[in-house]
Write a protein that holds these residues in place. Structure first.
Motif, PDB file in Angstrom:
ATOM      1  N   MET A  69      14.840  35.648  29.139  1.00  0.00           N
ATOM      2  CA  MET A  69      15.890  34.692  28.794  1.00  0.00           C
ATOM      3  C   MET A  69      16.735  35.147  27.610  1.00  0.00           C
ATOM      4  O   MET A  69      17.722  34.510  27.250  1.00  0.00           O
ATOM      5  CB  MET A  69      15.290  33.319  28.507  1.00  0.00           C
ATOM      6  N   THR A  70      16.330  36.279  26.975  1.00  0.00           N
ATOM      7  CA  THR A  70      17.113  36.777  25.835  1.00  0.00           C
ATOM      8  C   THR A  70      18.029  37.929  26.227  1.00  0.00           C
ATOM      9  O   THR A  70      18.771  38.440  25.384  1.00  0.00           O
ATOM     10  CB  THR A  70      16.164  37.266  24.715  1.00  0.00           C
ATOM     11  N   GLU A  71      17.994  38.313  27.500  1.00  0.00           N
ATOM     12  CA  GLU A  71      18.794  39.456  27.942  1.00  0.00           C
ATOM     13  C   GLU A  71      20.292  39.194  27.723  1.00  0.00           C
ATOM     14  O   GLU A  71      20.784  38.114  28.014  1.00  0.00           O
ATOM     15  CB  GLU A  71      18.534  39.754  29.422  1.00  0.00           C
ATOM     16  N   GLY A  72      20.988  40.195  27.211  1.00  0.00           N
ATOM     17  CA  GLY A  72      22.434  40.107  27.027  1.00  0.00           C
ATOM     18  C   GLY A  72      22.872  39.420  25.764  1.00  0.00           C
ATOM     19  O   GLY A  72      24.081  39.313  25.504  1.00  0.00           O
ATOM     20  N   VAL A  79      22.841  33.652  22.778  1.00  0.00           N
ATOM     21  CA  VAL A  79      22.090  32.901  23.783  1.00  0.00           C
ATOM     22  C   VAL A  79      21.423  31.720  23.090  1.00  0.00           C
ATOM     23  O   VAL A  79      20.819  31.865  22.025  1.00  0.00           O
ATOM     24  CB  VAL A  79      21.043  33.790  24.466  1.00  0.00           C
ATOM     25  N   GLN A  80      21.547  30.553  23.720  1.00  0.00           N
ATOM     26  CA  GLN A  80      20.919  29.354  23.160  1.00  0.00           C
ATOM     27  C   GLN A  80      19.620  29.065  23.911  1.00  0.00           C
ATOM     28  O   GLN A  80      19.545  29.196  25.140  1.00  0.00           O
ATOM     29  CB  GLN A  80      21.864  28.165  23.251  1.00  0.00           C
ATOM     30  N   LEU A  81      18.591  28.680  23.132  1.00  0.00           N
ATOM     31  CA  LEU A  81      17.270  28.386  23.698  1.00  0.00           C
ATOM     32  C   LEU A  81      16.850  26.991  23.273  1.00  0.00           C
ATOM     33  O   LEU A  81      17.007  26.611  22.098  1.00  0.00           O
ATOM     34  CB  LEU A  81      16.242  29.420  23.201  1.00  0.00           C
ATOM     35  N   LEU A  85      10.986  24.161  25.453  1.00  0.00           N
ATOM     36  CA  LEU A  85      11.142  24.595  26.839  1.00  0.00           C
ATOM     37  C   LEU A  85      11.338  26.112  26.916  1.00  0.00           C
ATOM     38  O   LEU A  85      10.617  26.792  27.662  1.00  0.00           O
ATOM     39  CB  LEU A  85      12.348  23.901  27.473  1.00  0.00           C
ATOM     40  N   ASP A  86      12.272  26.628  26.144  1.00  0.00           N
ATOM     41  CA  ASP A  86      12.570  28.058  26.159  1.00  0.00           C
ATOM     42  C   ASP A  86      11.941  28.796  24.972  1.00  0.00           C
ATOM     43  O   ASP A  86      11.850  30.039  24.989  1.00  0.00           O
ATOM     44  CB  ASP A  86      14.074  28.298  26.117  1.00  0.00           C
ATOM     45  N   ALA A  87      11.545  28.075  23.953  1.00  0.00           N
ATOM     46  CA  ALA A  87      11.011  28.700  22.738  1.00  0.00           C
ATOM     47  C   ALA A  87      10.151  27.702  21.973  1.00  0.00           C
ATOM     48  O   ALA A  87      10.374  26.491  22.051  1.00  0.00           O
ATOM     49  CB  ALA A  87      12.149  29.205  21.860  1.00  0.00           C
ATOM     50  N   VAL A  88       9.150  28.240  21.237  1.00  0.00           N
ATOM     51  CA  VAL A  88       8.331  27.410  20.337  1.00  0.00           C
ATOM     52  C   VAL A  88       8.144  28.163  19.025  1.00  0.00           C
ATOM     53  O   VAL A  88       8.071  29.395  18.998  1.00  0.00           O
ATOM     54  CB  VAL A  88       6.938  27.085  20.946  1.00  0.00           C
ATOM     55  N   ASP A 113      20.382  22.912  15.907  1.00  0.00           N
ATOM     56  CA  ASP A 113      19.921  21.558  15.613  1.00  0.00           C
ATOM     57  C   ASP A 113      18.412  21.528  15.852  1.00  0.00           C
ATOM     58  O   ASP A 113      17.788  22.569  16.102  1.00  0.00           O
ATOM     59  CB  ASP A 113      20.656  20.522  16.472  1.00  0.00           C
ATOM     60  N   ARG A 114      17.832  20.334  15.794  1.00  0.00           N
ATOM     61  CA  ARG A 114      16.367  20.240  15.915  1.00  0.00           C
ATOM     62  C   ARG A 114      15.862  20.763  17.250  1.00  0.00           C
ATOM     63  O   ARG A 114      14.718  21.194  17.365  1.00  0.00           O
ATOM     64  CB  ARG A 114      15.929  18.779  15.756  1.00  0.00           C
ATOM     65  N   ASN A 115      16.683  20.773  18.256  1.00  0.00           N
ATOM     66  CA  ASN A 115      16.231  21.127  19.598  1.00  0.00           C
ATOM     67  C   ASN A 115      16.819  22.424  20.148  1.00  0.00           C
ATOM     68  O   ASN A 115      16.508  22.806  21.280  1.00  0.00           O
ATOM     69  CB  ASN A 115      16.570  19.994  20.567  1.00  0.00           C
ATOM     70  N   THR A 116      17.648  23.104  19.333  1.00  0.00           N
ATOM     71  CA  THR A 116      18.351  24.267  19.878  1.00  0.00           C
ATOM     72  C   THR A 116      18.318  25.437  18.892  1.00  0.00           C
ATOM     73  O   THR A 116      18.588  25.282  17.701  1.00  0.00           O
ATOM     74  CB  THR A 116      19.817  23.927  20.189  1.00  0.00           C
ATOM     75  N   TYR A 117      17.943  26.625  19.443  1.00  0.00           N
ATOM     76  CA  TYR A 117      17.994  27.876  18.687  1.00  0.00           C
ATOM     77  C   TYR A 117      19.086  28.758  19.279  1.00  0.00           C
ATOM     78  O   TYR A 117      19.340  28.739  20.481  1.00  0.00           O
ATOM     79  CB  TYR A 117      16.667  28.642  18.774  1.00  0.00           C
ATOM     80  N   SER A 118      19.717  29.568  18.439  1.00  0.00           N
ATOM     81  CA  SER A 118      20.721  30.527  18.899  1.00  0.00           C
ATOM     82  C   SER A 118      20.287  31.918  18.443  1.00  0.00           C
ATOM     83  O   SER A 118      19.926  32.122  17.273  1.00  0.00           O
ATOM     84  CB  SER A 118      22.088  30.195  18.316  1.00  0.00           C
ATOM     85  N   ILE A 119      20.285  32.900  19.378  1.00  0.00           N
ATOM     86  CA  ILE A 119      19.906  34.279  19.037  1.00  0.00           C
ATOM     87  C   ILE A 119      21.045  35.219  19.436  1.00  0.00           C
ATOM     88  O   ILE A 119      21.798  34.945  20.368  1.00  0.00           O
ATOM     89  CB  ILE A 119      18.611  34.701  19.746  1.00  0.00           C
ATOM     90  N   GLU A 120      21.172  36.307  18.701  1.00  0.00           N
ATOM     91  CA  GLU A 120      22.264  37.253  18.934  1.00  0.00           C
ATOM     92  C   GLU A 120      21.731  38.645  19.299  1.00  0.00           C
ATOM     93  O   GLU A 120      22.461  39.632  19.234  1.00  0.00           O
ATOM     94  CB  GLU A 120      23.133  37.344  17.684  1.00  0.00           C
TER      95      GLU A 120
END
Length: 407
Positions: A69-72, A79-81, A85-88, A113-120
């Motif tokens: 799910m982190t590809e690209g 990419v938002q996780l 569900l997608d990350a802990v 926010d509390r429920n969303t992570y963003s990775i680059e």
């Protein structure tokens, strides 16, 4: 009747004879706590009792993710996780939940926010995850037999579930100082009296090499009392050291006692200092009669008793630290004698050591305090050289020595 040494033997022959005579002797094996085993010598190989870690563990603080799910992911296309569900979130050492297979360290995570992570940045599978058995695998050999345990050995063993280890017991050594003229160091010597310090000097080295040491009270020069102390020590000791009385004076009873109670291995070694050493076997135990001169006792302790202490625990004594040095002046010794000279060392701009011999003499304690090392000088049996060139080569070769730095 004048007492004489037995036939003196070479240093190499003396060491070999001593070690070979007691080659099958070992101290008993004991089980001790691993946490207290630093410096002890293992009696058997030690295997891991558990894998470490025994689960997939986070190697970093961050978030556990599904690598696919982190590809690209990039700065232009983050990419938002979704949390849960997608990350802990995980901390270093935490188990990785089964649905995740990679960890992104916290410094590379932006929390929107509390429920969303963003990775680059994308990560491959098993990134920042410690695999099962990464540090130790259950059943694998961690430490072989006959190995001195170091600090990192202790850590690895404890991590692998090994909380007790079997080691050789520390050799028990009894030192018996003898002499009518001796007094304790705390006393004030009168004319004709000498402070007995050899036993403390010898004990300090023995402890450093892993032995437990008991010093008896000072025994007068009376044959019956020395004999009684020897027999008592043989019951509880692995090695017995009798201090002084190894020479051939009127009050030197050690050789007679050892001849009557056991077997003399040798009396006298072609070294200086330390020549009047006695080695014997009494009740299957090694007994060493050290000379009374302090530097003789010190050197014999390092050359002979040190070897036995390690051998009793199933290992070879470590080699002395050695360097090569030049000697810029003539050094002479008696023919056939191996002389150990105290030297100072000078390190020059050509990365070469030069050794400067210090004062000779078996009682010159100041020379060992000032010394940087010990130079062994083997006096050769000279033959008449056929050519001047040959003589020159011989002399040049004799100017280079190996220096033992005893520590």
């Amino acid at each position: 009747m004048v007492k004489k040494y037995l036939d003196k033997i070479s240093l190499a022959d003396a060491i070999n004879k001593l070690k070979n005579n007691f080659k099958s002797s070992r101290t008993d094996i004991e089980k001790i706590k691993t946490a207290e085993a630093e410096g002890r010598i293992t009696a058997r190989g030690i295997k891991a009792l558990r894998s470490a870690p025994d689960y997939y563990a986070a190697a970093m603080d961050g978030i556990a993710v599904k690598a696919r799910m982190t590809e690209g992911a990039s700065e232009r296309n983050p990419v938002q996780l979704k949390s849960g569900l997608d990350a802990v979130e995980v901390d270093t050492g935490d188990p990785i939940p089964e649905q995740f297979n990679s960890v992104i360290k916290i410094e590379e995570v932006n929390q929107i926010d509390r429920n969303t992570y963003s990775i680059e940045k994308g990560v491959p599978p098993w990134h920042n995850i410690r695999s099962i058995g990464e540090s130790a695998v259950k059943g694998n050999l961690l430490v072989p037999a006959a190995q001195r345990l170091k600090d990192y050995d202790i850590g690895a063993l404890l991590e692998a579930g090994v909380v007790e280890v079997e080691v050789y017991q520390k050799p028990q050594i009894t030192i018996i100082p003898t002499g009518d003229e001796l007094i304790e160091a705390a006393g004030t010597p009168e004319k004709g009296e000498l402070v007995e310090f050899n036993s403390q000097m010898v004990r300090a080295a023995l402890r450093k090499w892993g032995a437990k040491v008991k010093i008896s009270e000072i025994i007068p020069d009376q044959k019956q009392l020395i004999e009684k102390a020897l027999i008592e020590a043989a019951v509880t000791s692995d090695i017995i050291i009798i201090l002084s009385g190894s020479s051939a004076g009127r009050g030197d009873y050690t050789i007679d006692i050892l001849r009557e109670k056991g077997e003399i291995l040798f009396h006298g070694v072609n070294i200086m200092p330390g020549k009047p050493l006695i080695a014997a076997e009494v009740e299957t135990k090694p007994v060493l009669g050290l000379p009374g001169y302090p530097l003789s006792a010190w050197l014999d302790n390092h050359l002979f008793i040190r070897e036995l202490i390690y051998q009793l625990q199933g290992v070879e004594a470590p080699s002395f630290n050695q360097i090569e040095a030049k000697v810029n002046r003539k050094v002479t010794s008696d023919i056939g004698l191996e002389e150990f000279l105290r030297v100072n060392l000078i390190f020059d701009t050509n990365d070469q050591y030069t050794a400067i011999p210090l004062k000779r003499g078996s009682s010159a304690m100041e020379s060992i305090l000032k010394a940087d090392g010990i130079m062994k000088r083997l006096s050769p049996f000279f033959k008449i050289a056929k050519t001047i060139r040959t003589v020159t080569r011989v002399k040049k070769a004799l100017n280079s020595f190996v220096i033992d730095v005893f520590c």
